[in-house]
Write a protein that holds these residues in place. Structure first.
Motif, PDB file in Angstrom:
ATOM      1  N   TYR A   1      31.476  26.546  18.336  1.00  0.00           N
ATOM      2  CA  TYR A   1      31.104  25.352  19.101  1.00  0.00           C
ATOM      3  C   TYR A   1      32.212  24.946  20.062  1.00  0.00           C
ATOM      4  CZ  TYR A   1      34.005  22.636  15.851  1.00  0.00           C
ATOM      5  OH  TYR A   1      35.042  22.149  15.117  1.00  0.00           O
TER       6      TYR A   1
ATOM      7  N   LEU B   1      19.857  23.977  26.909  1.00  0.00           N
ATOM      8  CA  LEU B   1      18.436  23.758  27.209  1.00  0.00           C
ATOM      9  C   LEU B   1      18.320  22.847  28.417  1.00  0.00           C
ATOM     10  CD1 LEU B   1      17.138  22.961  23.595  1.00  0.00           C
ATOM     11  CD2 LEU B   1      17.007  25.150  24.794  1.00  0.00           C
TER      12      LEU B   1
ATOM     13  N   LEU C   1      21.428  19.648  25.730  1.00  0.00           N
ATOM     14  CA  LEU C   1      20.149  19.562  26.434  1.00  0.00           C
ATOM     15  C   LEU C   1      20.155  18.449  27.455  1.00  0.00           C
ATOM     16  CD1 LEU C   1      18.119  17.151  25.043  1.00  0.00           C
ATOM     17  CD2 LEU C   1      18.185  18.819  23.192  1.00  0.00           C
TER      18      LEU C   1
ATOM     19  N   LEU D   1      23.695  26.942  22.578  1.00  0.00           N
ATOM     20  CA  LEU D   1      22.398  26.923  23.256  1.00  0.00           C
ATOM     21  C   LEU D   1      22.377  25.854  24.342  1.00  0.00           C
ATOM     22  CD1 LEU D   1      19.459  28.018  23.243  1.00  0.00           C
ATOM     23  CD2 LEU D   1      18.935  26.246  21.552  1.00  0.00           C
TER      24      LEU D   1
ATOM     25  N   VAL E   1      23.967  18.426  18.254  1.00  0.00           N
ATOM     26  CA  VAL E   1      23.186  18.289  19.477  1.00  0.00           C
ATOM     27  C   VAL E   1      23.835  17.291  20.440  1.00  0.00           C
ATOM     28  CG1 VAL E   1      20.967  17.596  20.449  1.00  0.00           C
ATOM     29  CG2 VAL E   1      21.041  18.916  18.338  1.00  0.00           C
TER      30      VAL E   1
ATOM     31  N   ILE F   1      16.979  25.041  15.364  1.00  0.00           N
ATOM     32  CA  ILE F   1      18.389  25.014  15.763  1.00  0.00           C
ATOM     33  C   ILE F   1      19.192  24.019  14.938  1.00  0.00           C
ATOM     34  CG2 ILE F   1      17.912  25.695  18.131  1.00  0.00           C
ATOM     35  CD1 ILE F   1      18.082  22.811  18.950  1.00  0.00           C
TER      36      ILE F   1
ATOM     37  N   VAL G   1      23.132  25.636  15.282  1.00  0.00           N
ATOM     38  CA  VAL G   1      23.470  26.016  16.651  1.00  0.00           C
ATOM     39  C   VAL G   1      23.911  24.788  17.437  1.00  0.00           C
ATOM     40  CG1 VAL G   1      22.611  27.107  18.751  1.00  0.00           C
ATOM     41  CG2 VAL G   1      21.679  27.785  16.542  1.00  0.00           C
ATOM     42  N   GLN G   2      25.115  24.854  18.024  1.00  0.00           N
ATOM     43  CA  GLN G   2      25.500  23.741  18.890  1.00  0.00           C
ATOM     44  C   GLN G   2      24.624  23.784  20.142  1.00  0.00           C
ATOM     45  OE1 GLN G   2      29.231  23.754  21.009  1.00  0.00           O
ATOM     46  NE2 GLN G   2      29.470  21.532  20.795  1.00  0.00           N
ATOM     47  N   THR G   3      24.031  22.638  20.474  1.00  0.00           N
ATOM     48  CA  THR G   3      23.036  22.614  21.538  1.00  0.00           C
ATOM     49  C   THR G   3      23.369  21.546  22.570  1.00  0.00           C
ATOM     50  OG1 THR G   3      21.364  23.301  19.940  1.00  0.00           O
ATOM     51  CG2 THR G   3      20.564  22.369  21.993  1.00  0.00           C
TER      52      THR G   3
END
Ligand code: ATP
Ligand code: MG
Ligand code: ZN
Lengths: 391, 198
Positions: free
Chosen positions: A2, A323, A350, A321, A25, A342, A346-348
Motif C-alpha cells: 500500500y 478506480l 476511487l 487498485l 479505501v 476488494i 486491496v488498497q483502493t
C-alpha cells in the motif's frame, strides 16, 4: 502493498500536494475537471513511470513550469520503499530507495497498480489492439522478461516489414537476409506467444468463479487466445512447459516458410503476436458479438478482478487498485460484488463526483479527500452513518 | 541584443556537432574568442586536417592518414584472425586493451532496411574478398548486441562459414543493447575470452 503517502509538485493542476492514505479505501470527491483523475494518474505514474492516458509526458507538468516531481512511500512486505520521479522536458529520472535507476525497466515493477476506468468497460467490445495492449501492460508489470521480448519483437518486426517492402519493390533481392530476420522474429514471437498463452489460461482460471459469482451461477466464462499462428492452442496442451517455446518457434518457422511468397507480395508480416486477439465467451457465445451491454460489463469487471488475484499469485502481493469513475457505471449488484471482493485486502483509490453513487456502507471507514481546483480541501476518515448526517 | 555576426556564425558551426544546442554553442564560441590567437589557428588547422588528411584504409576500412592503416601494415600481427567491427572507434577501444593481436575489418555500419543500408553499402564485399586471398582461419564478429547488430552478425556468419572458416561472435560480457564504445575494458577482455562459435 500500500501507498502510505504521496507528494506532488507541479503535477497537472497540483502546484503542491501532500496526502496521507488509508490502507484500505480512499475516495477522491469533487466536481468535474477539478483534478480527481489527475491524482489517480500521479499514482499510476509513480508505479509505471508513464501515464495511463497520454504518451506525452510533458502534458503532466503544470502549465508554464519546467519540472514536475512525484514521490511517495510504498509499504511492501512490511518494508518502506521510497519512490520518486522527477520529470522535465529533458526526460525523467526515477529513484527507488533513494538510488537512481538508470533504466526505467529496473524501476518499474516494485509498485503494482491496476487501473479500472470507464474505457476498460470497452475491453470486450473494443478493437483487438486494445486487448493486445491490455495483455502487454498487465503481463509486463509482472514479468520484465516478457517486456524485453516484446520490445525485441517489435524492433525485428519493423526491420522485417521494411525489408519485405523492399523485396516487393525489387529494391532488395537477397533472401538470406530475410531468412535471418524471420528466424529472429520467430524466436522472439515464440517467447511472447508462450507467455501470453499461459497468461490467458491463468486469467481465465481466476475470472471464471468471479463471473459465476456475479451472475449468481447463471453464466460461465471462457477466454480464448486467438493466435494468428495456426494450432498454437493445441501445442500448449500437448507440450511440456519447458518445450512450449521451442515448439512454437518451430511452428512459426514453418508458417513463415509457407507464406513467404505471399508476405513478399504484401510487403508485410501477416503472422505473429502483433496480429493476435483475445475472445470472451459467456455460456458459449462470443460476448463481443452477441453479449448484452450488461454481459460485456460483467465480463470486463470479472477480468479486472481476476487480474488482481493473478498479480497476487505471481508477485505474492495484492496490487493497488485505481478506480476512475467506474462505480457510478456499475449497477448495485456489480458494485456490491466489486467492493466486497476488494474489502480489506486491496488498497483502493476511487473517484466520484458524489458520494451518493457509492455504497459507502459496504466500506470499512474509508478516507475521504475533497478536491477543488488542484487543492485538497479536507481529508478525514468516514465513520459509519456519517455521510447521511452530513448531507 | 544580437550576437555579432562572426560569433553567431561560429555558434552555427558548433551546433552542427552532435549534442550541442544553442546555449552550449554560445558558451564555446565566447570561449574561443578569449583563447590565444595561436591556439585558435591550430584548432582551425586541425579541424581541416582531420577531414582532408584522413581516408579509409584500402584493406580494412579503418580511418588512417596513409593509404594502408598502421594495423594492416604491422607484419608482427597474427594473420589468421580478423575481428569485424562496426566503426573505426571500435578498433580504438579494442586496441586500448592490448589483448588482441590479429587484424580488423571495419564495416562502417550495419545492415538496416530501415536506414536503407544493404550489404553493398557497408564493407561486406571487401571482407569476403579478403577472406579468399588471405590465410585467415577465424573471423570474430564484434557487432553491437542490438537487433541490427545481431542480424548483421548472423548474415556474415552464413556467408563466411561455407568457406570453412571458423566464425565466432563477441557478445558475452557486453550487456544487451549496449554499444561497444561504452563497454569498459574488463568486460571487453572477458568478451574476447568468451567468444563463441555461431
Ligand atoms: N499540465 C496541466 N497543468 C495545469 N492544469 C492541467 C494540466 N493538465 C490538466 N490540467 C487541468 O486539470 C483538470 C482536469 O483534471 P481531471 O482530469 O483530474 O478532472 P476530474 O476531477 O477527474 O474531472 P471529471 O470528474 O470530469 O473526470 C482540467 O481543469 C485541466 O485544465
Ligand atoms: Mg476524471
Ligand atoms: Zn587497415
Amino acid at each position: 502493498m500500500y501507498l502510505e503517502q504521496l507528494h506532488l509538485k507541479n503535477f497537472r493542476n497540483y502546484t503542491h500536494a501532500s496526502l496521507q492514505f488509508s490502507k484500505h479505501v480512499n475516495i477522491f470527491i469533487g466536481n468535474n475537471a477539478h483534478g480527481k483523475t489527475n491524482l489517480l494518474e500521479s499514482i499510476y505514474f509513480l508505479a509505471l513511470a508513464r501515464s495511463h492516458r497520454t504518451n506525452k509526458d510533458n502534458e503532466l507538468i503544470l502549465f508554464n513550469k519546467k519540472n514536475a516531481y512525484i514521490s511517495g512511500d510504498l509499504f511492501l512486505r512490511g518494508q518502506k520503499v521510497a519512490l520518486e520521479i522527477m520529470l522535465s522536458d529533458r526526460g525523467k529520472q526515477a529513484k527507488s530507495n533513494h538510488l537512481e535507476r538508470k533504466k526505467l525497466s529496473d524501476y518499474i515493477g516494485t509498485m503494482n497498480v491496476i487501473m479500472f476506468a470507464p474505457e476498460d468497460l470497452e475491453l470486450v467490445k473494443g478493437s483487438p489492439a486494445i486487448r493486445r495492449n491490455f495483455i502487454d501492460r498487465e503481463l509486463g508489470q509482472m514479468d520484465k522478461i516478457y517486456l524485453y521480448h516484446v520490445s525485441q519483437y517489435q524492433q525485428i518486426l519493423k526491420l522485417r516489414n521494411e525489408y519485405l517492402k523492399q523485396l516487393r519493390q525489387k529494391k532488395a533481392h537477397d533472401t538470406l537476409y530475410l531468412d535471418i530476420l524471420t528466424e529472429q522474429l520467430a524466436a522472439e514471437g515464440a517467447e511472447v506467444l508462450a507467455r501470453r498463452l499461459v497468461f490467458t489460461h491463468q486469467l481465465e482460471k481466476w475470472a471464471q468463479p468471479i463471473l459465476a459469482d456475479i451472475s449468481r451461477q447463471k453464466e460461465t466464462l471462457a477466454i480464448n487466445y486467438q493466435s494468428s499462428l495456426p494450432s498454437s492452442e493445441a501445442l500448449l496442451e500437448n507440450e511440456e512447459e519447458n518445450t512450449i517455446t521451442m515448439a512454437l518457434n518451430e511452428a512459426f518457422l514453418n508458417a513463415y516458410r509457407k507464406i513467404q511468397a505471399k508476405e513478399i507480395e504484401q510487403g508485410t508480416t501477416t503472422i505473429g503476436p502483433h496480429r493476435d486477439d483475445l475472445s470472451f465467451f459467456v455460456n458459449g457465445q462470443n460476448v463481443q458479438n452477441f453479449g448484452s451491454q450488461g454481459q460485456q460489463r460483467t465480463t470486463s469487471l470479472s477480468v479486472k478482478l481476476a487480474e488482481i488475484e493473478l498479480m497476487k499469485e505471481q508477485t505474492g502481493e495484492y496490487p493497488i487498485l485505481l478506480l476512475d469513475d467506474v462505480l457510478s457505471e456499475l449497477d448495485d449488484q456489480r458494485q456490491t460484488h466489486l467492493l466486497y471482493s476488494i474489502q480489506k485486502k486491496v488498497q483502493t483509490f476511487l473517484t466520484t463526483t458524489s458520494i451518493e453513487g457509492v455504497h459507502t456502507k459496504l466500506l470499512q471507514s474509508p478516507k475521504l479527500f475533497e478536491i477543488e481546483n488542484g487543492q485538497i480541501l479536507s481529508e478525514n476518515y468516514l465513520e459509519k452513518g456519517q455521510i447521511r448526517e452530513k448531507r | 541584443m544580437y550576437y555579432p555576426e562572426p560569433l553567431s556564425k561560429l555558434m552555427d558551426s558548433f551546433m552542427k556537432l552532435p549534442g550541442i544546442g544553442e546555449k552550449t554553442a554560445a558558451r564555446l564560441a565566447f570561449y574561443v574568442v578569449s583563447m590565444r590567437e595561436e591556439d585558435v589557428t591550430h584548432f582551425a588547422r586541425h579541424l581541416i586536417s582531420a577531414k582532408r588528411d584522413l581516408n579509409y584504409c584500402k584493406i580494412c576500412g579503418n580511418l588512417t592518414a596513409q593509404e594502408i592503416c598502421s594495423v594492416c601494415s604491422d607484419t608482427s600481427r597474427d594473420r589468421s584472425l580478423i575481428l569485424v567491427v562496426e566503426h573505426p572507434k571500435d578498433v580504438i577501444a579494442m586496441e586500448k586493451i592490448q589483448e588482441y593481436h590479429g587484424f580488423y575489418h571495419v564495416l562502417g555500419g550495419v545492415l538496416s532496411p530501415v536506414e536503407g543500408t544493404g550489404p553493398e553499402d557497408i564493407n561486406v564485399p571487401s571482407l569476403l574478398k579478403r577472406l579468399q586471398n588471405e590465410e585467415v582461419t577465424e573471423v570474430i564478429l564484434a557487432m553491437n548486441a542490438n537487433v541490427e547488430g545481431e542480424a548483421t552478425a548472423t548474415y556474415l556468419s552464413r556467408l563466411i562459414k561455407p568457406a570453412g572458416i571458423k566464425v565466432t561472435r563477441l557478445a558475452h560480457g557486453l550487456s544487451v543493447g549496449s554499444d561497444i564504445e561504452y563497454a569498459n575494458e574488463v568486460t571487453l577482455m572477458k568478451a574476447i575470452e568468451g567468444r563463441t562459435e555461431i
